[in-house]
Write an enzyme that holds these catalytic residues in place. Structure first.
Site, PDB file in Angstrom:
ATOM      1  N   GLY A 160       0.848  -1.113   0.120  1.00 54.96           N
ATOM      2  CA  GLY A 160      -0.077  -0.181  -0.053  1.00 54.96           C
ATOM      3  C   GLY A 160       0.852   1.178  -0.024  1.00 54.96           C
ATOM      4  O   GLY A 160       1.447   1.739  -1.158  1.00 54.96           O
ATOM      5  N   SER A 161       1.162   1.722   1.246  1.00 58.22           N
ATOM      6  CA  SER A 161       2.024   2.842   1.358  1.00 58.22           C
ATOM      7  C   SER A 161       3.535   2.405   0.980  1.00 58.22           C
ATOM      8  O   SER A 161       4.355   3.149   0.377  1.00 58.22           O
ATOM      9  CB  SER A 161       2.078   3.399   2.741  1.00 58.22           C
ATOM     10  OG  SER A 161       0.715   4.021   3.067  1.00 58.22           O
TER      11      SER A 161
ATOM     12  N   GLN B   6     -21.554  14.801  17.958  1.00 57.83           N
ATOM     13  CA  GLN B   6     -21.644  14.983  19.260  1.00 57.83           C
ATOM     14  C   GLN B   6     -22.789  16.249  19.513  1.00 57.83           C
ATOM     15  O   GLN B   6     -23.496  16.231  20.529  1.00 57.83           O
ATOM     16  CB  GLN B   6     -20.310  15.395  19.955  1.00 57.83           C
ATOM     17  CG  GLN B   6     -20.251  15.744  21.353  1.00 57.83           C
ATOM     18  CD  GLN B   6     -20.252  14.250  22.106  1.00 57.83           C
ATOM     19  OE1 GLN B   6     -20.237  12.945  21.541  1.00 57.83           O
ATOM     20  NE2 GLN B   6     -20.959  14.218  23.279  1.00 57.83           N
TER      21      GLN B   6
ATOM     22  N   GLU C 108      -4.420   7.584  -0.676  1.00 53.39           N
ATOM     23  CA  GLU C 108      -3.512   8.471  -1.356  1.00 53.39           C
ATOM     24  C   GLU C 108      -2.432   8.896  -0.252  1.00 53.39           C
ATOM     25  O   GLU C 108      -1.853  10.097  -0.383  1.00 53.39           O
ATOM     26  CB  GLU C 108      -4.306   9.556  -2.016  1.00 53.39           C
ATOM     27  CG  GLU C 108      -5.293   9.302  -3.343  1.00 53.39           C
ATOM     28  CD  GLU C 108      -5.137  10.199  -4.088  1.00 53.39           C
ATOM     29  OE1 GLU C 108      -4.379  10.880  -4.598  1.00 53.39           O
ATOM     30  OE2 GLU C 108      -6.533  10.312  -4.610  1.00 53.39           O
TER      31      GLU C 108
ATOM     32  N   THR D 210      -1.333   7.721   3.951  1.00 53.08           N
ATOM     33  CA  THR D 210      -1.903   7.649   5.185  1.00 53.08           C
ATOM     34  C   THR D 210      -1.399   8.860   5.674  1.00 53.08           C
ATOM     35  O   THR D 210      -0.548   9.494   5.235  1.00 53.08           O
ATOM     36  CB  THR D 210      -1.781   6.320   6.102  1.00 53.08           C
ATOM     37  OG1 THR D 210      -0.151   6.453   6.235  1.00 53.08           O
ATOM     38  CG2 THR D 210      -2.037   5.186   5.367  1.00 53.08           C
TER      39      THR D 210
END
Length: 404
Positions: free
Chosen positions: A135-136, A361, A388, A390
Site C-alpha cells: 500500500g504505502s 456530538q 493516497e 496515510t
C-alpha cells in the site's frame, strides 16, 4: 502566473455556484439511497455528464486555471454534496492525472477522452497502484510487466487492490515493476485498453464509508498491452532506468517514482475533498445548534457548544488555506520544499475526521442515527486519513522535507 489570492474571481464564483447547485439539488437528495445500495450511481454520473461536470473539458478548465484554485474549489463543492457520489464522479480523475503526469501528448490525447466517454454513454477509469502487500510501501510492489520484444507488447501479471472503479472501468492505468532490482525506481505505468483479455475484477469491497464509490481488486493474468501503452514510451523508460542504476551505484539523488508522481499531484485535491466533507458537517451542526432548544434556549447559546463550533469553523478555514496554498504553488511551478502538498492533505484529512465527530456530538442521539447526514459524513471522512497516503506517511514526508 497570477499572484496568490484568497479571493475567487467572477468566473470562479460562477462555477462554484453552479457546482454547489448540482451538489445541493442532485447529489444530496440521493446520497442516503446510494450509500445504502453501495453501488455506483450511474444515473447521477450521467446527469453530471449531461450538464458538463463529468467531462474532460470541465476538469481541463479547472486544472489549467492560472490561479491553481479551480480543482480545489470544484472538489470542495462536490464533496460538500456527498463524498461517496462525488468520488464516483471524480474518481476517473486520478487515472487521468496518472496519464497527464507520465504520458506523452499523443497518449494523453488518445486515452483520457476514452476514460470519460460522453453524455450518452458515460465511462469511468481506474488508477491501479496499491497491492495486498504494497500500500504505502510501494517498494514492495509485485505486479510485473515484462517486455516481449518479438511482438512489441508488455505482459502484465499481478493483483491490484483498493482500486476506485477497478474492474468496471473502461480504461485502467496500472503501475507495475519493470526492474525489480531498482525497487520503487523500477516501476512504470501502463494503459490497459478496454476489453483487454486477462484483466478481471476480483473482490469488491464493502466499506465503512464512501459506499457509493466502487472499490475492488483488479486481477491481471498474462495481460498483453501494446508497446505504445507504456506511459511516456520505452525510450524515456530506458533512459530513466539507466539513470536510476547509475545513481544507485553512486548512492546519488532519488529518481521520481511513477505512482508517487500521481499522488504528489493529487494530494491538495484530496485535501479539498476533506474540506468539503468537514464544511458540510459543520453547517449541519451549526443549523441544528441554532434551532435545537434545551432548557429554554438554543443550544448554541451554551458555551460548550458555541466553542466547539468556533473551533470547527477555524480549523476548516485553516485547512482550506493550506490546500489553496499548495494548489497555487503546484500551478506556479514552485517546489514543495517543506512538503506543502502533504501538509495540506494531512491537516485537512485530520480536520474532517475531527469536525464530523464533533458534529455528531452536537446533534447528540440524533447525530448517531441515519436520519441525519452527519453519521454518514463521519463514516466518509475516515477515508481521507488513509487513501493516497496515510496521515502517518504524510508526516514522514513532511519530517524528511523539513530535516534537510
Amino acid at each position: 502566473m497570477g499572484e496568490f489570492t484568497l479571493e475567487l474571481n467572477d468566473d470562479q464564483k460562477q462555477v462554484r455556484d453552479w457546482l454547489h447547485g448540482f451538489a445541493a439539488d442532485v447529489m444530496r437528495p440521493a446520497a442516503a439511497e446510494w450509500d445504502e445500495r453501495e453501488e455506483t450511481p450511474w444515473p447521477i454520473i450521467q446527469e453530471a455528464a449531461k450538464i458538463g461536470i463529468y467531462s474532460l473539458d470541465f476538469y481541463a478548465q479547472q486544472f489549467f486555471d492560472p490561479t491553481g484554485l479551480g480543482i480545489p474549489m470544484a472538489m470542495e463543492e462536490l464533496f460538500w454534496g456527498d463524498a461517496g457520489i462525488a468520488l464516483s464522479i471524480v474518481g476517473t480523475g486520478l487515472a487521468a492525472v496518472g496519464v497527464l503526469a507520465n504520458g506523452t501528448e499523443e497518449q494523453i490525447g488518445a486515452w483520457v477522452p476514452q476514460m470519460y466517454g460522453d453524455a450518452n454513454d458515460v465511462k469511468v477509469a481506474a488508477f491501479c497502484s496499491s497491492e495486498p502487500d504494497a500500500g504505502s510501501d510501494v517498494a514492495s510492489m509485485r505486479t510485473r510487466a515484462v517486455y516481449d520484444q518479438a511482438t512489441d507488447e508488455w505482459v502484465l501479471n499481478g493483483t491490484k487492490t483498493w482500486a476506485t472503479n477497478g474492474g468496471i472501468a473502461n480504461v485502467h492505468v496500472v503501475v507495475a515493476v519493470v526492474d525489480p532490482e531498482l525497487g520503487s525506481k523500477g516501476h512504470a505505468s501502463f494503459i490497459v485498453p478496454p476489453n483487454t483479455p486477462g484483466l478481471s475484477q476480483g473482490q469488491k469491497f464493502q466499506k465503512h464509508g464512501i459506499r457509493a464509490s466502487h472499490t475492488a481488486e483488479v486481477v491481471l493474468e498474462d495481460v498483453r498491452v501494446p508497446g505504445h501503452c507504456l506511459l511516456g514510451g520505452k525510450e524515456k523508460l530506458d533512459e530513466r532506468l539507466a539513470r536510476a542504476r547509475e545513481k544507485a551505484k553512486a548512492g546519488g539523488e532519488r529518481v521520481k517514482n511513477a505512482a508517487m508522481a500521481t499522488f504528489e499531484a493529487s494530494r491538495p485535491a484530496v485535501g479539498a475533498m476533506a474540506v468539503g466533507t468537514a464544511r458540510a458537517a459543520y453547517e449541519v451542526a451549526l443549523d441544528y445548534a441554532r434551532t435545537r432548544v434545551q432548557f429554554g434556549r438554543p443550544i448554541i447559546e451554551n458555551q460548550g457548544v458555541a466553542f466547539q463550533l468556533a473551533d470547527m469553523a477555524t480549523q476548516i478555514d485553516a485547512a482550506r488555506l493550506l490546500v489553496w496554498r499548495a494548489s497555487w504553488m503546484a500551478t506556479a511551478g514552485r517546489p514543495f520544499t517543506a512538503a506543502e502538498g502533504s501538509m495540506s492533505k494531512l491537516y485537512a484529512s485530520e480536520v474532517a475526521k475531527k469536525v464530523t465527530a464533533q458534529a455528531i456530538q452536537i446533534l447528540g442521539g440524533n447525530g448517531y442515527t441515519r436520519e441525519y447526514p452527519v453519521e454518514r459524513m463521519h463514516r466518509d471522512a475516515a477515508i481521507y486519513t488513509i487513501f493516497e497516503g496515510t496521515s502517518e506517511i504524510q508526516r514522514m514526508v513532511i519530517s524528511r522535507a523539513i530535516a534537510k
